[in-house]
Write a protein that holds these residues in place. Sequence first.
Motif, PDB file in Angstrom:
ATOM      1  N   GLN A   1       1.887  21.646   7.291  1.00 24.08           N
ATOM      2  CA  GLN A   1       1.662  19.899   7.543  1.00 24.08           C
ATOM      3  C   GLN A   1       2.927  19.413   7.102  1.00 24.08           C
ATOM      4  O   GLN A   1       3.403  18.480   7.727  1.00 24.08           O
ATOM      5  N   ALA A   2       3.668  19.806   6.022  1.00 25.63           N
ATOM      6  CA  ALA A   2       4.959  19.037   5.809  1.00 25.63           C
ATOM      7  C   ALA A   2       6.020  19.124   6.561  1.00 25.63           C
ATOM      8  O   ALA A   2       6.773  18.166   6.864  1.00 25.63           O
TER       9      ALA A   2
ATOM     10  N   LEU B   1       0.875  -1.268  -0.120  1.00 25.38           N
ATOM     11  CA  LEU B   1      -0.096   0.115   0.001  1.00 25.38           C
ATOM     12  C   LEU B   1       0.847   1.229  -0.062  1.00 25.38           C
ATOM     13  O   LEU B   1       0.707   2.255  -0.697  1.00 25.38           O
ATOM     14  N   ASN B   2       2.009   1.242   0.842  1.00 27.14           N
ATOM     15  CA  ASN B   2       2.913   2.317   0.681  1.00 27.14           C
ATOM     16  C   ASN B   2       3.465   2.540  -0.576  1.00 27.14           C
ATOM     17  O   ASN B   2       3.371   3.947  -1.099  1.00 27.14           O
ATOM     18  N   LEU B   3       4.151   1.367  -1.210  1.00 26.43           N
ATOM     19  CA  LEU B   3       4.508   1.743  -2.622  1.00 26.43           C
ATOM     20  C   LEU B   3       3.312   2.141  -3.517  1.00 26.43           C
ATOM     21  O   LEU B   3       3.770   2.950  -4.386  1.00 26.43           O
ATOM     22  N   LYS B   4       2.204   1.425  -3.196  1.00 25.33           N
ATOM     23  CA  LYS B   4       1.181   2.039  -4.351  1.00 25.33           C
ATOM     24  C   LYS B   4       1.132   3.761  -4.219  1.00 25.33           C
ATOM     25  O   LYS B   4       0.879   4.297  -5.024  1.00 25.33           O
ATOM     26  N   GLY B   5       1.029   4.102  -2.894  1.00 21.13           N
ATOM     27  CA  GLY B   5       1.071   5.666  -2.858  1.00 21.13           C
ATOM     28  C   GLY B   5       2.061   6.231  -3.207  1.00 21.13           C
ATOM     29  O   GLY B   5       2.004   7.385  -3.951  1.00 21.13           O
ATOM     30  N   GLU B   6       3.127   5.652  -3.186  1.00 19.86           N
ATOM     31  CA  GLU B   6       4.420   6.418  -3.863  1.00 19.86           C
ATOM     32  C   GLU B   6       4.407   6.382  -5.403  1.00 19.86           C
ATOM     33  O   GLU B   6       4.677   7.377  -5.756  1.00 19.86           O
ATOM     34  N   ILE B   7       3.895   5.237  -5.816  1.00 18.82           N
ATOM     35  CA  ILE B   7       3.504   5.376  -7.425  1.00 18.82           C
ATOM     36  C   ILE B   7       2.543   6.358  -7.790  1.00 18.82           C
ATOM     37  O   ILE B   7       2.752   7.095  -8.771  1.00 18.82           O
TER      38      ILE B   7
ATOM     39  N   LYS C   1      -4.797  12.501  -4.641  1.00 22.92           N
ATOM     40  CA  LYS C   1      -5.776  12.087  -3.983  1.00 22.92           C
ATOM     41  C   LYS C   1      -5.753  10.640  -3.691  1.00 22.92           C
ATOM     42  O   LYS C   1      -6.232  10.086  -2.655  1.00 22.92           O
ATOM     43  N   VAL C   2      -5.769   9.988  -4.566  1.00 20.03           N
ATOM     44  CA  VAL C   2      -5.532   8.168  -4.626  1.00 20.03           C
ATOM     45  C   VAL C   2      -4.306   7.830  -3.806  1.00 20.03           C
ATOM     46  O   VAL C   2      -4.450   7.086  -2.892  1.00 20.03           O
ATOM     47  N   ALA C   3      -3.093   8.513  -3.919  1.00 20.50           N
ATOM     48  CA  ALA C   3      -2.035   8.357  -3.170  1.00 20.50           C
ATOM     49  C   ALA C   3      -2.420   8.580  -1.777  1.00 20.50           C
ATOM     50  O   ALA C   3      -1.935   7.988  -0.739  1.00 20.50           O
ATOM     51  N   GLU C   4      -3.163   9.773  -1.441  1.00 22.85           N
ATOM     52  CA  GLU C   4      -3.516  10.145  -0.178  1.00 22.85           C
ATOM     53  C   GLU C   4      -4.312   8.936   0.773  1.00 22.85           C
ATOM     54  O   GLU C   4      -3.823   8.584   1.893  1.00 22.85           O
TER      55      GLU C   4
ATOM     56  N   GLU D   1       9.031   4.631   6.479  1.00 21.94           N
ATOM     57  CA  GLU D   1       8.983   4.667   5.167  1.00 21.94           C
ATOM     58  C   GLU D   1       7.561   5.365   4.546  1.00 21.94           C
ATOM     59  O   GLU D   1       7.668   6.053   3.664  1.00 21.94           O
ATOM     60  N   VAL D   2       6.343   5.037   5.458  1.00 18.13           N
ATOM     61  CA  VAL D   2       5.098   5.344   5.036  1.00 18.13           C
ATOM     62  C   VAL D   2       5.339   6.981   5.318  1.00 18.13           C
ATOM     63  O   VAL D   2       4.826   7.773   4.381  1.00 18.13           O
ATOM     64  N   LEU D   3       5.827   7.414   6.419  1.00 14.19           N
ATOM     65  CA  LEU D   3       5.717   8.877   6.771  1.00 14.19           C
ATOM     66  C   LEU D   3       6.528   9.551   5.832  1.00 14.19           C
ATOM     67  O   LEU D   3       6.053  10.825   5.712  1.00 14.19           O
ATOM     68  N   VAL D   4       7.598   9.017   5.266  1.00 14.90           N
ATOM     69  CA  VAL D   4       8.474   9.795   4.325  1.00 14.90           C
ATOM     70  C   VAL D   4       7.620  10.245   3.059  1.00 14.90           C
ATOM     71  O   VAL D   4       7.571  11.278   2.549  1.00 14.90           O
ATOM     72  N   ASN D   5       6.581   9.272   2.432  1.00 12.13           N
ATOM     73  CA  ASN D   5       5.921   9.338   1.467  1.00 12.13           C
ATOM     74  C   ASN D   5       4.860  10.308   1.845  1.00 12.13           C
ATOM     75  O   ASN D   5       4.466  11.214   0.947  1.00 12.13           O
ATOM     76  N   ARG D   6       4.176  10.450   3.175  1.00 18.44           N
ATOM     77  CA  ARG D   6       3.273  11.359   3.401  1.00 18.44           C
ATOM     78  C   ARG D   6       3.858  12.850   3.454  1.00 18.44           C
ATOM     79  O   ARG D   6       3.114  13.751   3.137  1.00 18.44           O
TER      80      ARG D   6
END
Length: 314
Positions: A294-295, A239-245, A253-256, A277-282
């Motif tokens: 927020q960033a 899921l994290n990688l999906k968000g990154e892609i 929005k889909v990534a979020e 890893e997830v928090l980096v992508n967020r």
Amino acid sequence: QDSARSIQFYANSREGFGSELAELSSDATMASARSRLYLGDLDGAIGEAGEAVRLAGVEGYSPEGVRAFVLQAGIFRLRGEYDAAASALESGKEVWLRAKKGQSQEVQTQIQAELEDQQGRLLLERGGKNAFGQSQEHFEYAVGLRRQLEDSRRLAAALRYLARVRFEQDLPKEAQALFEESLKLSTDEGDLVGQASSYLGLARTSLEMGVLEAAQKYVTSGLDCADRAGARLQSTQLLNLKGEIDLMGGHFKVAEMALAEATSAAEDMGVRWVLVEVLVNRTLLSFAFGNMTQALESVSYTHLRAHETPEHGG
């Protein structure tokens, strides 16, 4: 010192428990711990791994005792408790020194492969000077031993870790070939968790090579396998990688949505390195949305979680 205490605890466990019953109970407890691990219940898994160590100690110094300590080391490693993982692994090695005599060549090869594999994983994930080179030696040795044993399921796992090293060494094509071999073995074995992990590796490799369409397909296939197996750790990573892609493709929005789900799962499991890893992508997503406040808050929180001292469980 921790290793010595573990060995003493292991030896003391022999009192007041039948060895045959203890062996069955230890095997069952290890199986239960692995099931909890797949479901993302790391607290429950580490508790049962500790119980497996105690039960295995009833048999005296045995291969089952080594396996129990290796399992315990692996769970500590996933929790980010690297000192505890190293101590458990050293205890396993000490038990094996006393248990090795009289064991068949096949059992000796199996145990050596497990020790080499877990040592490589710990070195790779703990990091440090020459972590890739040192872990590579252990993984290559483990792969050779698994090939001797014709143990396809565990060979696939060893190949995935060797592929991770190749990936980190900026050798994506070599990594891809190893992940593909791992996927074939896992598919032939009907190992859904192994398939999910292989698809994850292939997706990361494709992303690194800039082939987003292939990466998306691998993520979709991996999520299907992980969901069917109930493998929460692999599902969260995918899921994290999906968000990154999706983030790279401009689908914010889909990534979020994917990253929010991954964050919740990672927090719940307590697997710190996955959460980071997830928090980096967020954080990157917040920058993409133009939300600087927020960033920056996300940067601070990610740094905090990355450097916190894990609670020692078990």
